[in-house]
Design a protein around this motif. Structure first.
Motif, PDB file in Angstrom:
ATOM      1  N   LEU A 199       0.834  -1.203   0.000  1.00  0.00           N
ATOM      2  CA  LEU A 199       0.000   0.000   0.000  1.00  0.00           C
ATOM      3  C   LEU A 199       0.867   1.251   0.000  1.00  0.00           C
ATOM      4  N   VAL A 200       0.575   2.185  -0.892  1.00  0.00           N
ATOM      5  CA  VAL A 200       1.259   3.480  -0.952  1.00  0.00           C
ATOM      6  C   VAL A 200       0.217   4.550  -0.654  1.00  0.00           C
ATOM      7  N   VAL A 201       0.328   5.188   0.506  1.00  0.00           N
ATOM      8  CA  VAL A 201      -0.665   6.184   0.915  1.00  0.00           C
ATOM      9  C   VAL A 201      -0.239   7.573   0.438  1.00  0.00           C
ATOM     10  N   ARG A 202      -1.126   8.223  -0.322  1.00  0.00           N
ATOM     11  CA  ARG A 202      -0.872   9.602  -0.748  1.00  0.00           C
ATOM     12  C   ARG A 202      -2.044  10.464  -0.260  1.00  0.00           C
ATOM     13  N   ARG A 203      -2.607  11.287  -1.144  1.00  0.00           N
ATOM     14  CA  ARG A 203      -3.584  12.253  -0.630  1.00  0.00           C
ATOM     15  C   ARG A 203      -5.000  12.077  -1.191  1.00  0.00           C
ATOM     16  N   SER A 204      -5.302  10.926  -1.759  1.00  0.00           N
ATOM     17  CA  SER A 204      -6.650  10.735  -2.296  1.00  0.00           C
ATOM     18  C   SER A 204      -7.581  10.025  -1.322  1.00  0.00           C
ATOM     19  N   THR A 205      -7.098   9.751  -0.103  1.00  0.00           N
ATOM     20  CA  THR A 205      -7.926   9.120   0.925  1.00  0.00           C
ATOM     21  C   THR A 205      -7.879   9.942   2.199  1.00  0.00           C
ATOM     22  N   ALA A 206      -9.025   9.947   2.920  1.00  0.00           N
ATOM     23  CA  ALA A 206      -9.113  10.695   4.184  1.00  0.00           C
ATOM     24  C   ALA A 206     -10.162  10.047   5.081  1.00  0.00           C
ATOM     25  N   VAL A 207     -10.197  10.475   6.310  1.00  0.00           N
ATOM     26  CA  VAL A 207     -11.156   9.954   7.283  1.00  0.00           C
ATOM     27  C   VAL A 207     -12.572  10.255   6.798  1.00  0.00           C
TER      28      VAL A 207
END
Length: 337
Positions: free
Chosen positions: A327-335
């Protein structure tokens, strides 16, 4: 199961009622053969699926080559695989030829052309091959390695892939950890093994968390940008739209982003999106895309090395190899809100 007997020059000559030398002249394009005889021999070569022996290592002045064959045009996914194959080939002095398979071609002629070109092996990327194609390659004695095949014929086929189930699981678990419960999935071809594995990973994560998977929240497509635009629009126009979508690849994810923007939704404030592949377009997306990294270049390199080992008559440890995803977390996911 024993390999089908390969037609020889003698086989074709006997069928045509001519000498082996005459058949050889036709193959070599010599002019001293009567037109009627030439036509008869050429038709029998096709009928017998005759394949000329590929030049062995050291017999040809040219560079050894491996063919990487695509079902469609190059895209971000296949370009990464190709890069890995080219780099691995350069390390061992083997050239890589790229082509797009013509579906109208007869399997025998298709395999014969590859063998006549002196290819050491064939790497088929996201292709759909039948048992007739496999038999034709076997007669041509041309090793085959498939990457993310769209179908797996019953015959044992050497293939390279990634941990698609684990990737689908990780993508969905990430969204669940952010508090999302209305999570949809837009994948690829319904019969594609990689799509099936990613979808089952998504379902497994949802079920483990007790989150409901609504039937209309799961869609198939062709791993294309357009699938994301259309599929995203369908999902986002529902009376109860998802708050997060797991896309089967990065290209589809970008289409979903466009569908969201067309509806005035902000990513990730109003909708979280996770892709799959981590191609060049993922970090360049707006916002940069959270995605599952598939080691595409390594897959291309492993496929090339495996094809050369098969061509050399070596035994391989496994007919299917899966490389790890992450998994590579960037900025297209949020709470979730």
């Amino acid at each position: 199961m024993p390999s089908p007997r390969r037609a020889t020059l003698a086989t074709v000559a006997a069928s045509a009622g001519v000498s082996v030398a005459t058949v050889s002249k036709v193959l070599n394009g010599r002019s001293d053969v009567a037109p009627a005889t030439r036509s008869l021999v050429q038709s029998l070569l096709v009928q017998h699926d005759y394949v000329a022996s590929a030049p062995r290592r050291g017999e040809s002045a040219g560079q050894d080559t491996v063919e990487v064959q695509l079902d469609k045009e190059l895209n971000a996914y296949s370009t990464e695989i190709l890069q890995g194959a080219v780099e691995a080939g350069a390390d061992v002095g083997v050239g890589v030829v790229v082509s797009v398979r013509q579906r109208a071609e007869r399997p025998g002629a298709w395999a014969r052309d590859l063998a006549d070109a002196g290819r050491r092996a064939l790497i088929a990327v996201t292709s759909e091959l039948t048992t007739r194609h496999l038999s034709a390659l076997s007669r041509a004695r041309l090793p085959l390695v498939m990457i993310d095949p769209l179908n797996l014929p019953r015959a044992r086929v050497t293939s390279i892939g990634s941990t698609n189930f684990a990737g689908g699981l990780a993508a969905t678990q990430h969204l669940l950890s952010l508090g999302h419960r209305r999570i949809a999935y837009i994948g690829g071809h319904a019969t594609a093994a990689c799509h099936q594995a990613r979808m089952h990973g998504y379902r497994a994560a949802m079920e483990a968390e007790g989150a409901v998977v609504l039937p209309h929240y799961v869609q198939t497509g062709h791993f294309k940008y357009h699938d994301g635009v259309v599929g995203g629009a369908t999902l986002l126009d529902l009376p109860e739209p998802p708050t997060a979508i797991f896309a089967g690849n990065d290209e589809t994810a970008l289409g979903i982003i466009e569908a969201a923007r067309a509806r005035g939704l902000r990513i990730p404030d109003d909708l979280s999106i996770v892709g799959f592949d981590d191609t060049q377009i993922a970090p360049m997306a707006s916002p940069p895309l959270t995605t599952i990294r598939q080691p595409l270049r390594e897959m291309g390199a492993v496929a090339l090395r495996t094809g050369l080992r098969l061509a050399a008559g070596e035994k391989i440890d496994s007919h299917h190899v899966e490389l790890a995803t992450s998994l590579v977390v960037r900025r297209s996911t949020a709470v979730a809100r």
